[in-house]
Scaffold this motif. Structure first.
Motif, PDB file in Angstrom:
ATOM      1  N   GLU A 265       0.848  -1.200   0.000  1.00  0.00           N
ATOM      2  CA  GLU A 265       0.000   0.000   0.000  1.00  0.00           C
ATOM      3  C   GLU A 265       0.878   1.242   0.000  1.00  0.00           C
ATOM      4  O   GLU A 265       1.806   1.359   0.818  1.00  0.00           O
ATOM      5  CB  GLU A 265      -0.909   0.013   1.226  1.00  0.00           C
ATOM      6  N   LEU A 266       0.601   2.146  -0.924  1.00  0.00           N
ATOM      7  CA  LEU A 266       1.297   3.433  -0.958  1.00  0.00           C
ATOM      8  C   LEU A 266       0.573   4.413  -0.056  1.00  0.00           C
ATOM      9  O   LEU A 266      -0.648   4.546  -0.121  1.00  0.00           O
ATOM     10  CB  LEU A 266       1.349   3.962  -2.391  1.00  0.00           C
ATOM     11  N   CYS A 267       1.314   5.089   0.784  1.00  0.00           N
ATOM     12  CA  CYS A 267       0.726   6.057   1.703  1.00  0.00           C
ATOM     13  C   CYS A 267       1.804   7.033   2.135  1.00  0.00           C
ATOM     14  O   CYS A 267       2.975   6.877   1.789  1.00  0.00           O
ATOM     15  CB  CYS A 267       0.105   5.354   2.917  1.00  0.00           C
ATOM     16  N   ARG A 268       1.436   8.030   2.889  1.00  0.00           N
ATOM     17  CA  ARG A 268       2.410   8.977   3.419  1.00  0.00           C
ATOM     18  C   ARG A 268       2.822   8.518   4.819  1.00  0.00           C
ATOM     19  O   ARG A 268       2.049   8.588   5.762  1.00  0.00           O
ATOM     20  CB  ARG A 268       1.808  10.394   3.463  1.00  0.00           C
ATOM     21  N   LEU A 269       4.036   8.013   4.924  1.00  0.00           N
ATOM     22  CA  LEU A 269       4.540   7.567   6.211  1.00  0.00           C
ATOM     23  C   LEU A 269       5.161   8.745   6.962  1.00  0.00           C
ATOM     24  O   LEU A 269       5.867   9.553   6.361  1.00  0.00           O
ATOM     25  CB  LEU A 269       5.594   6.471   6.024  1.00  0.00           C
ATOM     26  N   PRO A 270       4.934   8.839   8.271  1.00  0.00           N
ATOM     27  CA  PRO A 270       5.530   9.939   9.034  1.00  0.00           C
ATOM     28  C   PRO A 270       7.050   9.858   9.083  1.00  0.00           C
ATOM     29  O   PRO A 270       7.741  10.872   9.196  1.00  0.00           O
ATOM     30  CB  PRO A 270       4.922   9.778  10.431  1.00  0.00           C
ATOM     31  N   SER A 271       7.564   8.642   9.022  1.00  0.00           N
ATOM     32  CA  SER A 271       9.015   8.420   8.947  1.00  0.00           C
ATOM     33  C   SER A 271       9.240   7.079   8.264  1.00  0.00           C
ATOM     34  O   SER A 271       8.337   6.247   8.189  1.00  0.00           O
ATOM     35  CB  SER A 271       9.648   8.420  10.349  1.00  0.00           C
ATOM     36  N   ALA A 272      10.435   6.870   7.730  1.00  0.00           N
ATOM     37  CA  ALA A 272      10.812   5.667   6.983  1.00  0.00           C
ATOM     38  C   ALA A 272      10.185   5.682   5.589  1.00  0.00           C
ATOM     39  O   ALA A 272       9.241   6.427   5.313  1.00  0.00           O
ATOM     40  CB  ALA A 272      10.422   4.388   7.715  1.00  0.00           C
ATOM     41  N   ASP A 273      10.744   4.855   4.717  1.00  0.00           N
ATOM     42  CA  ASP A 273      10.226   4.698   3.364  1.00  0.00           C
ATOM     43  C   ASP A 273       9.455   3.401   3.203  1.00  0.00           C
ATOM     44  O   ASP A 273       8.596   3.279   2.330  1.00  0.00           O
ATOM     45  CB  ASP A 273      11.387   4.705   2.346  1.00  0.00           C
ATOM     46  N   ILE A 274       9.773   2.415   4.039  1.00  0.00           N
ATOM     47  CA  ILE A 274       9.167   1.089   3.966  1.00  0.00           C
ATOM     48  C   ILE A 274       8.852   0.647   5.389  1.00  0.00           C
ATOM     49  O   ILE A 274       9.690   0.791   6.294  1.00  0.00           O
ATOM     50  CB  ILE A 274      10.139   0.079   3.317  1.00  0.00           C
ATOM     51  N   ALA A 275       7.663   0.108   5.597  1.00  0.00           N
ATOM     52  CA  ALA A 275       7.292  -0.287   6.953  1.00  0.00           C
ATOM     53  C   ALA A 275       6.343  -1.479   6.931  1.00  0.00           C
ATOM     54  O   ALA A 275       5.618  -1.702   5.958  1.00  0.00           O
ATOM     55  CB  ALA A 275       6.632   0.890   7.693  1.00  0.00           C
ATOM     56  N   TRP A 276       6.378  -2.254   8.006  1.00  0.00           N
ATOM     57  CA  TRP A 276       5.431  -3.357   8.187  1.00  0.00           C
ATOM     58  C   TRP A 276       5.421  -3.769   9.658  1.00  0.00           C
ATOM     59  O   TRP A 276       6.252  -3.340  10.448  1.00  0.00           O
ATOM     60  CB  TRP A 276       5.806  -4.558   7.312  1.00  0.00           C
ATOM     61  N   TYR A 277       4.444  -4.599  10.005  1.00  0.00           N
ATOM     62  CA  TYR A 277       4.409  -5.226  11.321  1.00  0.00           C
ATOM     63  C   TYR A 277       5.017  -6.617  11.212  1.00  0.00           C
ATOM     64  O   TYR A 277       4.841  -7.316  10.212  1.00  0.00           O
ATOM     65  CB  TYR A 277       2.984  -5.328  11.848  1.00  0.00           C
ATOM     66  N   GLY A 278       5.729  -7.036  12.251  1.00  0.00           N
ATOM     67  CA  GLY A 278       6.322  -8.364  12.271  1.00  0.00           C
ATOM     68  C   GLY A 278       6.098  -9.035  13.610  1.00  0.00           C
ATOM     69  O   GLY A 278       5.616  -8.421  14.573  1.00  0.00           O
ATOM     70  N   LYS A 279       6.434 -10.313  13.668  1.00  0.00           N
ATOM     71  CA  LYS A 279       6.299 -11.093  14.897  1.00  0.00           C
ATOM     72  C   LYS A 279       7.578 -10.936  15.712  1.00  0.00           C
ATOM     73  O   LYS A 279       8.621 -11.469  15.351  1.00  0.00           O
ATOM     74  CB  LYS A 279       6.062 -12.559  14.567  1.00  0.00           C
ATOM     75  N   GLY A 280       7.482 -10.202  16.784  1.00  0.00           N
ATOM     76  CA  GLY A 280       8.657  -9.935  17.594  1.00  0.00           C
ATOM     77  C   GLY A 280       8.444 -10.252  19.050  1.00  0.00           C
ATOM     78  O   GLY A 280       7.621 -11.109  19.414  1.00  0.00           O
ATOM     79  N   GLU A 281       9.170  -9.535  19.882  1.00  0.00           N
ATOM     80  CA  GLU A 281       9.129  -9.778  21.317  1.00  0.00           C
ATOM     81  C   GLU A 281       9.409  -8.484  22.043  1.00  0.00           C
ATOM     82  O   GLU A 281      10.233  -7.677  21.621  1.00  0.00           O
ATOM     83  CB  GLU A 281      10.174 -10.838  21.685  1.00  0.00           C
TER      84      GLU A 281
ATOM     85  N   VAL B  36       8.433  -2.414  12.106  1.00  0.00           N
ATOM     86  CA  VAL B  36       9.721  -2.454  11.411  1.00  0.00           C
ATOM     87  C   VAL B  36       9.729  -1.363  10.353  1.00  0.00           C
ATOM     88  O   VAL B  36       8.795  -1.258   9.549  1.00  0.00           O
ATOM     89  CB  VAL B  36       9.944  -3.829  10.752  1.00  0.00           C
ATOM     90  N   GLY B  37      10.765  -0.541  10.351  1.00  0.00           N
ATOM     91  CA  GLY B  37      10.849   0.547   9.387  1.00  0.00           C
ATOM     92  C   GLY B  37      12.212   0.621   8.726  1.00  0.00           C
ATOM     93  O   GLY B  37      13.239   0.462   9.398  1.00  0.00           O
ATOM     94  N   TYR B  38      12.216   0.833   7.419  1.00  0.00           N
ATOM     95  CA  TYR B  38      13.458   0.960   6.656  1.00  0.00           C
ATOM     96  C   TYR B  38      13.483   2.279   5.895  1.00  0.00           C
ATOM     97  O   TYR B  38      12.499   2.671   5.285  1.00  0.00           O
ATOM     98  CB  TYR B  38      13.600  -0.180   5.643  1.00  0.00           C
ATOM     99  N   GLU B  39      14.627   2.918   5.927  1.00  0.00           N
ATOM    100  CA  GLU B  39      14.886   4.077   5.083  1.00  0.00           C
ATOM    101  C   GLU B  39      15.637   3.583   3.853  1.00  0.00           C
ATOM    102  O   GLU B  39      16.579   2.791   3.957  1.00  0.00           O
ATOM    103  CB  GLU B  39      15.723   5.113   5.831  1.00  0.00           C
ATOM    104  N   LEU B  40      15.208   4.029   2.673  1.00  0.00           N
ATOM    105  CA  LEU B  40      15.860   3.644   1.425  1.00  0.00           C
ATOM    106  C   LEU B  40      16.563   4.857   0.829  1.00  0.00           C
ATOM    107  O   LEU B  40      15.933   5.881   0.585  1.00  0.00           O
ATOM    108  CB  LEU B  40      14.831   3.093   0.434  1.00  0.00           C
ATOM    109  N   LYS B  41      17.875   4.724   0.600  1.00  0.00           N
ATOM    110  CA  LYS B  41      18.638   5.842   0.048  1.00  0.00           C
ATOM    111  C   LYS B  41      19.582   5.345  -1.038  1.00  0.00           C
ATOM    112  O   LYS B  41      20.216   4.295  -0.890  1.00  0.00           O
ATOM    113  CB  LYS B  41      19.444   6.546   1.138  1.00  0.00           C
ATOM    114  N   THR B  42      19.677   6.105  -2.103  1.00  0.00           N
ATOM    115  CA  THR B  42      20.741   5.853  -3.061  1.00  0.00           C
ATOM    116  C   THR B  42      22.049   6.316  -2.431  1.00  0.00           C
ATOM    117  O   THR B  42      22.055   7.084  -1.463  1.00  0.00           O
ATOM    118  CB  THR B  42      20.502   6.616  -4.370  1.00  0.00           C
ATOM    119  N   ILE B  43      23.156   5.858  -2.969  1.00  0.00           N
ATOM    120  CA  ILE B  43      24.433   6.218  -2.392  1.00  0.00           C
ATOM    121  C   ILE B  43      24.652   7.726  -2.412  1.00  0.00           C
ATOM    122  O   ILE B  43      25.161   8.308  -1.449  1.00  0.00           O
ATOM    123  CB  ILE B  43      25.589   5.478  -3.106  1.00  0.00           C
TER     124      ILE B  43
END
Length: 214
Positions: free
Chosen positions: A25-41, A51-58
């Motif tokens: 789903e494309l949306c406006r995230l407050p931070s990060a470029d890619i995000a999802w929920y995962g099974k954690g602790e 879980v959030g990832y920032e995507l940057k070219t070099i």
């Protein structure tokens, strides 16, 4: 569900994720470029984590490193919004003989990556990324292009969602080597008895003899 920020850059990733059958789903995230929920602790209890990832070219990474945008603005927001934070650096780059970062040119050769009129030391960027990893706990990974970024994201998403947190146990391995050679070509497989016996002081290859006692 994977959420992609709908601004330029990260939204280009959507079409490369489609072969993996993931809901995006494309949306406006407050931070990060890619995000999802995962099974954690959290505090020893299983729970959903963010879980959030920032995507940057070099080139974008170098710019945001120098003007402090990544450290001063983007990462603080991500560390507040997500339980696990990562940075994906996209592009093909290396250290040149002069110690400066080089990137692939459109003609296929290597060229110095300049910020303004000056190159950037490979060591400077490497140290910066190490600081993010070791001081902030940010996962840093490199990919070559959008297709490889999509492959990486798909694998990370499945890691976070295919198993419960405690079931990720591949690091809990027992190394129990036994020399399995018979002659030069035939092999036999060590069982539990041989593997356990091989751990005893002074046993080594004699572990094969223990099978006859059990």
């Amino acid at each position: 569900m994977i959420w992609l920020d709908n601004r330029a850059g990260s939204n280009d990733l959507a079409k490369y994720l489609s072969p993996y059958g993931l809901e995006v789903e494309l949306c406006r995230l407050p931070s990060a470029d890619i995000a999802w929920y995962g099974k954690g602790e959290r505090d020893g209890e299983a729970c959903d984590v963010r879980v959030g990832y920032e995507l940057k070219t070099i080139s974008d990474l170098v710019t945001s490193m120098r003007d402090n945008r990544l450290s001063g603005q983007q990462l603080p927001g991500m560390l507040e919004d997500y339980d696990h934070v990562g940075l994906i650096v996209q592009g093909v780059w290396r250290c040149g003989e002069d110690g400066l970062i080089q990137v692939m040119s459109y003609r296929g050769g290597w060229m110095t990556l300049n910020l303004g009129r000056r190159g950037i030391l490979y060591k400077e960027l490497a140290h910066y990324l190490s600081t993010l990893t070791h001081r902030l706990g940010v996962t840093v990974d490199r990919t070559s292009d959008y297709a490889q970024t999509a492959a990486y994201v798909a694998c990370e998403y499945s890691w976070w969602n295919d198993k419960d947190w405690q079931d990720h146990s591949s690091f809990n391995a027992v190394y129990a080597p036994v020399d399995a050679r018979i002659g030069n070509k035939r092999l036999k497989v060590a069982g539990n008895v041989e593997c356990i016996a091989a751990q005893l002081p002074g046993i080594g290859k004699k572990a094969w003899e223990f099978r006859r006692w059990f």
